[in-house]
Scaffold this motif. Structure first.
Motif, PDB file in Angstrom:
ATOM      1  N   PHE A   1      47.524  71.511   8.370  1.00  0.00           N
ATOM      2  CA  PHE A   1      46.163  71.591   7.867  1.00  0.00           C
ATOM      3  C   PHE A   1      45.282  72.389   8.820  1.00  0.00           C
ATOM      4  O   PHE A   1      45.453  72.322  10.029  1.00  0.00           O
ATOM      5  N   VAL A   2      44.320  73.079   8.224  1.00  0.00           N
ATOM      6  CA  VAL A   2      43.286  73.787   8.969  1.00  0.00           C
ATOM      7  C   VAL A   2      41.949  73.225   8.513  1.00  0.00           C
ATOM      8  O   VAL A   2      41.617  73.298   7.322  1.00  0.00           O
ATOM      9  N   LEU A   3      41.196  72.660   9.432  1.00  0.00           N
ATOM     10  CA  LEU A   3      39.905  72.036   9.120  1.00  0.00           C
ATOM     11  C   LEU A   3      38.832  72.819   9.848  1.00  0.00           C
ATOM     12  O   LEU A   3      38.848  72.909  11.075  1.00  0.00           O
ATOM     13  N   LEU A   4      37.884  73.385   9.101  1.00  0.00           N
ATOM     14  CA  LEU A   4      36.967  74.352   9.695  1.00  0.00           C
ATOM     15  C   LEU A   4      35.494  73.959   9.628  1.00  0.00           C
ATOM     16  O   LEU A   4      34.633  74.765   9.965  1.00  0.00           O
ATOM     17  N   SER A   5      35.182  72.762   9.177  1.00  0.00           N
ATOM     18  CA  SER A   5      33.773  72.387   9.128  1.00  0.00           C
ATOM     19  C   SER A   5      33.642  70.872   9.102  1.00  0.00           C
ATOM     20  O   SER A   5      34.596  70.161   8.758  1.00  0.00           O
ATOM     21  N   ASN A   6      32.448  70.410   9.436  1.00  0.00           N
ATOM     22  CA  ASN A   6      32.196  68.979   9.392  1.00  0.00           C
ATOM     23  C   ASN A   6      32.380  68.471   7.970  1.00  0.00           C
ATOM     24  O   ASN A   6      31.870  69.068   7.020  1.00  0.00           O
ATOM     25  N   GLY A   7      33.102  67.387   7.833  1.00  0.00           N
ATOM     26  CA  GLY A   7      33.320  66.814   6.516  1.00  0.00           C
ATOM     27  C   GLY A   7      34.492  67.403   5.768  1.00  0.00           C
ATOM     28  O   GLY A   7      34.784  66.982   4.645  1.00  0.00           O
ATOM     29  N   ALA A   8      35.175  68.364   6.377  1.00  0.00           N
ATOM     30  CA  ALA A   8      36.315  68.990   5.687  1.00  0.00           C
ATOM     31  C   ALA A   8      37.402  67.956   5.440  1.00  0.00           C
ATOM     32  O   ALA A   8      37.681  67.108   6.285  1.00  0.00           O
ATOM     33  N   VAL A   9      37.985  68.031   4.271  1.00  0.00           N
ATOM     34  CA  VAL A   9      39.087  67.152   3.888  1.00  0.00           C
ATOM     35  C   VAL A   9      40.143  68.017   3.208  1.00  0.00           C
ATOM     36  O   VAL A   9      39.831  68.806   2.321  1.00  0.00           O
ATOM     37  N   LYS A  10      41.369  67.869   3.663  1.00  0.00           N
ATOM     38  CA  LYS A  10      42.479  68.600   3.038  1.00  0.00           C
ATOM     39  C   LYS A  10      43.584  67.595   2.715  1.00  0.00           C
ATOM     40  O   LYS A  10      43.814  66.653   3.472  1.00  0.00           O
ATOM     41  N   GLN A  11      44.262  67.843   1.590  1.00  0.00           N
ATOM     42  CA  GLN A  11      45.344  66.939   1.200  1.00  0.00           C
ATOM     43  C   GLN A  11      46.548  67.756   0.778  1.00  0.00           C
ATOM     44  O   GLN A  11      46.433  68.797   0.126  1.00  0.00           O
ATOM     45  N   GLU A  12      47.713  67.246   1.182  1.00  0.00           N
ATOM     46  CA  GLU A  12      48.977  67.858   0.779  1.00  0.00           C
ATOM     47  C   GLU A  12      49.981  66.725   0.601  1.00  0.00           C
ATOM     48  O   GLU A  12      50.422  66.105   1.571  1.00  0.00           O
ATOM     49  N   GLY A  13      50.303  66.443  -0.639  1.00  0.00           N
ATOM     50  CA  GLY A  13      51.254  65.372  -0.903  1.00  0.00           C
ATOM     51  C   GLY A  13      50.716  64.033  -0.408  1.00  0.00           C
ATOM     52  O   GLY A  13      49.607  63.626  -0.753  1.00  0.00           O
ATOM     53  N   ARG A  14      51.472  63.376   0.418  1.00  0.00           N
ATOM     54  CA  ARG A  14      51.093  62.046   0.919  1.00  0.00           C
ATOM     55  C   ARG A  14      50.235  62.115   2.181  1.00  0.00           C
ATOM     56  O   ARG A  14      49.915  61.079   2.756  1.00  0.00           O
ATOM     57  N   LEU A  15      49.897  63.295   2.630  1.00  0.00           N
ATOM     58  CA  LEU A  15      49.102  63.463   3.841  1.00  0.00           C
ATOM     59  C   LEU A  15      47.704  63.963   3.498  1.00  0.00           C
ATOM     60  O   LEU A  15      47.548  64.843   2.658  1.00  0.00           O
ATOM     61  N   MET A  16      46.722  63.377   4.178  1.00  0.00           N
ATOM     62  CA  MET A  16      45.345  63.824   4.016  1.00  0.00           C
ATOM     63  C   MET A  16      44.690  63.869   5.382  1.00  0.00           C
ATOM     64  O   MET A  16      44.768  62.908   6.147  1.00  0.00           O
ATOM     65  N   ALA A  17      44.028  64.984   5.681  1.00  0.00           N
ATOM     66  CA  ALA A  17      43.366  65.162   6.962  1.00  0.00           C
ATOM     67  C   ALA A  17      41.876  65.351   6.743  1.00  0.00           C
ATOM     68  O   ALA A  17      41.450  65.950   5.755  1.00  0.00           O
ATOM     69  N   SER A  18      41.085  64.826   7.693  1.00  0.00           N
ATOM     70  CA  SER A  18      39.637  64.955   7.603  1.00  0.00           C
ATOM     71  C   SER A  18      39.072  65.247   8.974  1.00  0.00           C
ATOM     72  O   SER A  18      39.721  65.001  10.003  1.00  0.00           O
ATOM     73  N   LEU A  19      37.847  65.775   8.985  1.00  0.00           N
ATOM     74  CA  LEU A  19      37.208  66.145  10.245  1.00  0.00           C
ATOM     75  C   LEU A  19      35.757  65.687  10.240  1.00  0.00           C
ATOM     76  O   LEU A  19      35.002  65.992   9.303  1.00  0.00           O
ATOM     77  N   ASP A  20      35.369  64.984  11.284  1.00  0.00           N
ATOM     78  CA  ASP A  20      33.980  64.600  11.523  1.00  0.00           C
ATOM     79  C   ASP A  20      33.582  65.213  12.862  1.00  0.00           C
ATOM     80  O   ASP A  20      33.908  64.670  13.915  1.00  0.00           O
ATOM     81  N   THR A  21      32.876  66.329  12.813  1.00  0.00           N
ATOM     82  CA  THR A  21      32.564  67.036  14.061  1.00  0.00           C
ATOM     83  C   THR A  21      31.499  66.312  14.879  1.00  0.00           C
ATOM     84  O   THR A  21      31.461  66.464  16.101  1.00  0.00           O
ATOM     85  N   LYS A  22      30.667  65.524  14.211  1.00  0.00           N
ATOM     86  CA  LYS A  22      29.644  64.791  14.972  1.00  0.00           C
ATOM     87  C   LYS A  22      30.272  63.693  15.803  1.00  0.00           C
ATOM     88  O   LYS A  22      29.874  63.453  16.954  1.00  0.00           O
ATOM     89  N   ALA A  23      31.245  63.032  15.235  1.00  0.00           N
ATOM     90  CA  ALA A  23      31.965  61.992  15.969  1.00  0.00           C
ATOM     91  C   ALA A  23      33.083  62.574  16.819  1.00  0.00           C
ATOM     92  O   ALA A  23      33.717  61.846  17.591  1.00  0.00           O
ATOM     93  N   ARG A  24      33.350  63.880  16.663  1.00  0.00           N
ATOM     94  CA  ARG A  24      34.464  64.547  17.367  1.00  0.00           C
ATOM     95  C   ARG A  24      35.762  63.801  17.075  1.00  0.00           C
ATOM     96  O   ARG A  24      36.518  63.432  17.979  1.00  0.00           O
ATOM     97  N   LEU A  25      36.000  63.610  15.791  1.00  0.00           N
ATOM     98  CA  LEU A  25      37.123  62.797  15.359  1.00  0.00           C
ATOM     99  C   LEU A  25      37.762  63.426  14.129  1.00  0.00           C
ATOM    100  O   LEU A  25      37.072  63.841  13.189  1.00  0.00           O
ATOM    101  N   SER A  26      39.085  63.479  14.159  1.00  0.00           N
ATOM    102  CA  SER A  26      39.843  63.858  12.980  1.00  0.00           C
ATOM    103  C   SER A  26      40.862  62.772  12.691  1.00  0.00           C
ATOM    104  O   SER A  26      41.334  62.102  13.620  1.00  0.00           O
ATOM    105  N   THR A  27      41.173  62.594  11.424  1.00  0.00           N
ATOM    106  CA  THR A  27      42.173  61.612  11.051  1.00  0.00           C
ATOM    107  C   THR A  27      43.231  62.261  10.170  1.00  0.00           C
ATOM    108  O   THR A  27      42.949  63.214   9.416  1.00  0.00           O
ATOM    109  N   LEU A  28      44.443  61.749  10.289  1.00  0.00           N
ATOM    110  CA  LEU A  28      45.538  62.153   9.424  1.00  0.00           C
ATOM    111  C   LEU A  28      46.031  60.872   8.751  1.00  0.00           C
ATOM    112  O   LEU A  28      46.556  59.977   9.422  1.00  0.00           O
ATOM    113  N   HIS A  29      45.821  60.790   7.458  1.00  0.00           N
ATOM    114  CA  HIS A  29      46.152  59.575   6.732  1.00  0.00           C
ATOM    115  C   HIS A  29      47.437  59.772   5.949  1.00  0.00           C
ATOM    116  O   HIS A  29      47.615  60.795   5.279  1.00  0.00           O
ATOM    117  N   ILE A  30      48.298  58.774   6.056  1.00  0.00           N
ATOM    118  CA  ILE A  30      49.584  58.815   5.365  1.00  0.00           C
ATOM    119  C   ILE A  30      49.556  57.757   4.267  1.00  0.00           C
ATOM    120  O   ILE A  30      49.289  56.574   4.549  1.00  0.00           O
TER     121      ILE A  30
END
Lengths: 113, 115
Positions: A47-76
């Motif tokens: 995944f490539v996440l390029l902005s605050n609030g970006a969410v990408k999903q591919e199959g059973r994986l989903m990634a998100s980005l919170d730039t204010k919290a400086r946090l990204s998650t990868l959910h399975i």
């Protein structure tokens, strides 16, 4: 100095379960990448996440980005054995001079059948 | 495009010998990264180049390590003299110029064993 911290570093889970991998970083950035590495192999971009609030999903994986919290998650979701691998997040620091990519230590995911 | 190409894939050498790792970038990419991966330290950025110029080599562990980009598509990482603690997998990766907002693309790596 930029620090990229992933947790957990190791995760063993049953097939069918849901789980989340966390990636915290210590400096301002709005560009973050997730990679997968199978044993003995190279790193493959997920995944490539390029902005605050970006969410990408591919199959059973989903990634998100919170730039204010400086946090990204990868959910399975509903894990399957084929998702067993090591997952890395990587933060891209872009300035007038620098454009370097720093990796977390990786999360080794083992999914039990 | 064949992607990032590294050679050799495996290298076994004796302590004290010179080792040269090679990397061919993806055509059109301007940034080049060298990483080292070990179990203990994970994936460490050694050095990166932009438009053939070394921008940050603060990750290079010692003076025994040196890296060059003699042209826009090729880079070498040299270790002289090599030591057993240099044993690791060395990856190079390339990406388009800064600001392009794309990830780095990795080669298959060189597994180095120094005995």
């Amino acid at each position: 100095e930029l620090k990229v911290e992933q947790n957990p570093l190791f995760l063993s889970m049953q097939e069918g379960k849901n789980y989340t991998i966390y990636c915290n970083y210590s400096t301002t950035s709005d560009r973050l990448y997730w990679y997968r590495q199978d044993p003995g192999k190279s790193l493959e971009s997920l995944f490539v996440l390029l902005s605050n609030g970006a969410v990408k999903q591919e199959g059973r994986l989903m990634a998100s980005l919170d730039t204010k919290a400086r946090l990204s998650t990868l959910h399975i979701t509903a894990a399957v054995h084929d998702l067993s691998a090591t997952y890395f997040c990587a933060v891209d620091i872009l300035t007038n001079r620098d454009d370097k990519i720093i990796f977390g230590k990786g999360t080794r995911l083992h999914i039990l059948p | 495009d064949a992607g990032v190409i590294q050679s050799p894939r495996h290298e076994v050498t004796e302590m004290g010998q010179e080792v040269t790792l090679r990397c061919k970038l993806i055509s059109g990419h301007n940034s080049l990264f060298w990483y080292r991966q070990t179990m203990m330290r994970g994936l460490e950025l050694l050095i990166y180049f932009n438009n053939n110029v070394p921008i940050d080599d603060s990750g290079m562990p010692e003076d025994r390590f040196s890296a060059k980009m003699p042209n826009a598509s090729f880079s070498t990482l040299k270790i002289q003299p090599s030591e057993p603690r240099d044993s690791a997998v060395y990856f190079c990766a390339s990406s388009p110029s800064g600001g392009a907002g794309t990830e780095a693309f990795f080669g298959q790596g060189t597994r180095l064993t120094v005995v």
